[in-house]
Design a protein around this motif. Structure first.
Motif, PDB file in Angstrom:
ATOM      1  N   THR A 302       0.700  -1.119  -0.007  1.00 27.33           N
ATOM      2  CA  THR A 302       0.101  -0.064  -0.073  1.00 27.33           C
ATOM      3  C   THR A 302       0.943   1.196   0.056  1.00 27.33           C
ATOM      4  O   THR A 302       1.915   1.244   0.864  1.00 27.33           O
ATOM      5  CB  THR A 302      -0.799  -0.003   1.358  1.00 27.33           C
ATOM      6  N   LEU A 303       0.513   2.203  -1.032  1.00 25.41           N
ATOM      7  CA  LEU A 303       1.036   3.532  -0.776  1.00 25.41           C
ATOM      8  C   LEU A 303      -0.129   4.229  -0.008  1.00 25.41           C
ATOM      9  O   LEU A 303      -0.942   4.453  -0.568  1.00 25.41           O
ATOM     10  CB  LEU A 303       1.286   4.010  -2.332  1.00 25.41           C
ATOM     11  N   ARG A 373       2.895   3.783 -11.577  1.00 25.53           N
ATOM     12  CA  ARG A 373       4.073   2.578 -12.042  1.00 25.53           C
ATOM     13  C   ARG A 373       3.964   1.728 -11.168  1.00 25.53           C
ATOM     14  O   ARG A 373       4.680   0.759 -10.987  1.00 25.53           O
ATOM     15  CB  ARG A 373       5.316   3.562 -11.627  1.00 25.53           C
ATOM     16  N   PHE A 374       3.039   1.916 -10.128  1.00 27.10           N
ATOM     17  CA  PHE A 374       2.711   0.695  -8.908  1.00 27.10           C
ATOM     18  C   PHE A 374       1.801  -0.437  -9.410  1.00 27.10           C
ATOM     19  O   PHE A 374       0.752  -0.494  -8.703  1.00 27.10           O
ATOM     20  CB  PHE A 374       2.648   1.698  -7.540  1.00 27.10           C
ATOM     21  N   ALA A 379      -3.474   2.285  -3.327  1.00 18.43           N
ATOM     22  CA  ALA A 379      -3.283   3.663  -2.864  1.00 18.43           C
ATOM     23  C   ALA A 379      -4.219   3.991  -1.763  1.00 18.43           C
ATOM     24  O   ALA A 379      -5.573   3.842  -2.368  1.00 18.43           O
ATOM     25  CB  ALA A 379      -2.984   4.497  -3.831  1.00 18.43           C
ATOM     26  N   VAL A 380      -3.872   4.578  -0.923  1.00 13.11           N
ATOM     27  CA  VAL A 380      -4.779   5.292   0.288  1.00 13.11           C
ATOM     28  C   VAL A 380      -4.721   6.631   0.575  1.00 13.11           C
ATOM     29  O   VAL A 380      -3.524   6.856   0.984  1.00 13.11           O
ATOM     30  CB  VAL A 380      -5.007   4.545   1.422  1.00 13.11           C
ATOM     31  N   LEU A 415      -4.384   0.112  -8.019  1.00 13.81           N
ATOM     32  CA  LEU A 415      -3.352   0.455  -9.249  1.00 13.81           C
ATOM     33  C   LEU A 415      -3.084  -0.721 -10.071  1.00 13.81           C
ATOM     34  O   LEU A 415      -2.570  -1.875  -9.650  1.00 13.81           O
ATOM     35  CB  LEU A 415      -2.202   1.186  -8.521  1.00 13.81           C
ATOM     36  N   ARG A 416      -3.429  -0.628 -11.448  1.00 12.94           N
ATOM     37  CA  ARG A 416      -3.516  -1.758 -12.244  1.00 12.94           C
ATOM     38  C   ARG A 416      -2.151  -1.758 -13.120  1.00 12.94           C
ATOM     39  O   ARG A 416      -1.680  -1.010 -13.269  1.00 12.94           O
ATOM     40  CB  ARG A 416      -4.674  -1.899 -12.974  1.00 12.94           C
TER      41      ARG A 416
END
Ligand SMILES: C[S@@+](CC[C@H](N)C(=O)[O-])C[C@H]1O[C@@H](n2cnc3c(N)ncnc32)[C@H](O)[C@@H]1O
Length: 416
Positions: A302-303, A373-374, A379-380, A415-416
């Motif tokens: 997770t970002l 890029r991820f 992402a939260v 994020l795909r």
């Protein structure tokens, strides 16, 4: 006994799940908090284990109080000698909503008079009032014609875990950071990166949760100063803390990275992580969020971040430390914006605000590009600026909550 744990508006769902997981009884979400029932141990467990609660209030009485006289009578009828002696200092705080009583200070004074009179009658002497550092905090809440009197178990609010000494502008409260992690569904077993960590609150709260370190282990609580604490309750508390210590993991199960553009922020984050006992679990890096890329070999995780919202974090012209937070453009020469070595005065006129806004939008676009890029990560984001939502596109989860008086959005993306 009936309790009410308070929390930041919009985080009630996270608190309800947390208290249910503690197996407390009759857990029910309400506006601004969650009620539950149980013996004194239940309140102590909430203080020790809740990451999201701000305060834990033990309800002593609920009665009709349309005016000052009925408030006094209702407060006087409580058996205060169960909670105070003549040597215990006390303070009363009050909030009023839609009440015939219009002055909260006056309402608090009436309750204080009732407590003091009741104790003088029963014990022959009155306790002292200490508004700053009382042994027992009495909380009055009047809604319409109904008054509720409670004792505050925590004393200092629970977001003060005791680890924050390094400060940066606009830090998140520890309890709100914990709610962001819970509501965002952050996986504790997978890697975690906060690319804009500031004082490190999200990364530190994640590390504490990942290591199952009870958030109340490192601080004192108001109830420890109650006369009722001495004896059996103290042994119970010591046992609960010992069990909590034993349940903690020796290390976080996955990497935790705290990044920021500014050295000062990273210094503060390091200091706070050390005080929280999770320094070894965090890796600190200096860098621009726009340059962020997945590390080879790191599994997706997770970002999680709380980017600057606007004015509050805008740099003054020429302020290098803040330049890329929206002040100076990327690649700006050090010192640009200074005249003759002097800093220009802050110029928050409409034009400057507009220019700052455009720079912030540029930062958000760069951030969205970096997140792209991820692949396979989540992402939260805690967003206080609709331009961030626009730059990021459609979120899988959107949740409205409040960062103090500011209405903000929790956004979650796959994020795909
Ligand atoms: C709202 S603060 C984060 C507060 C943090 N969650 C806390 O609890 O202290 C935003 C952070 O983003 C950092 N920042 C601003 N521009 C950045 C950029 N381009 N790259 C990385 N970090 C940046 C700022 O230094 C600031 O620490």
């Amino acid at each position: 006994m009936k309790y009410f744990a308070t929390c930041a508006k919009g985080t009630e769902g996270a608190l309800r799940r947390e208290l249910s997981a503690l197996r407390l009884h009759a857990v029910r979400g309400e506006q601004g908090g969650v009620s539950f029932e149980g013996k004194l141990e239940a309140g102590l467990a909430a203080c020790l284990h809740s990451r999201v609660a701000m305060r834990v209030l033990l309800e002593l009485a609920r009665f009709p109080a349309g005016d000052a006289a009925s408030l006094y009578d209702g407060a006087r009828a409580v058996d205060w000698s169960a909670w105070l002696t003549t040597r215990t200092t006390l303070a009363v705080e009050s909030t009023l909503r839609d009440s015939g009583l219009t002055h909260s200070g006056y309402a608090a004074l009436k309750v204080k008079d009732a407590v003091v009179d009741a104790l003088r009658d029963k014990l022959g002497a009155r306790p002292d009032v200490d508004p700053k550092d009382p042994d027992v905090r009495i909380v009055l809440h009047v809604a319409g014609d109904e008054a509720t009197l409670s004792l505050d178990l925590a004393g200092e609010p629970l977001h003060r875990r005791g680890y924050r000494s390094g400060m940066t502008p606009a830090p998140l409260k520890e309890t709100l950071a914990a709610a962001v992690l819970a509501l965002g569904g952050v996986d504790r077993e997978r890697p975690f990166i906060d690319p804009m960590c500031g004082s490190g609150t999200l990364a530190i709260e994640h590390a504490l949760a990942a290591r199952r370190i009870a958030p109340g282990l490192g601080r004192p609580f108001g109830f420890q100063r109650w006369p009722a604490y001495r004896g059996a309750l103290q042994s119970t508390w010591d046992r609960m803390k010992e069990e909590a210590r034993r349940a903690a993991l020796p290390a976080a199960p996955a990497p935790i990275v705290a990044r920021d553009l500014f050295t000062k922020a990273l210094d503060a984050a390091r200091k706070n992580a050390a005080a929280a006992g999770v320094l070894a679990d965090l890796r600190f890096e200096r860098g621009d969020v726009r340059d962020l890329a997945p590390e080879p070999g790191m599994a997706p995780g997770t970002l999680c971040m709380n980017p600057p919202y606007g004015e509050r974090l805008m740099g003054k012209p020429g302020d290098e430390e803040r330049g890329r937070a929206g002040g100076a453009p990327r690649g700006a020469r050090p010192g640009a914006g200074r005249r003759g070595g002097r800093e220009e005065p802050p110029a928050f006129d409409r034009r400057a605000a507009h220019v700052s806004q455009l720079k912030l939008e540029g930062l958000y676009r760069g951030m969205a590009e970096a997140l792209g890029r991820f692949h396979g990560w989540s992402a939260v984001l805690l967003s206080g600026n609709p331009h961030l939502d626009a730059a990021m596109g459609r979120a899988e989860v959107r949740h409205r909550l409040w960062n103090g008086p500011l209405e903000v959005r929790l956004l979650r993306y796959r994020l795909r």
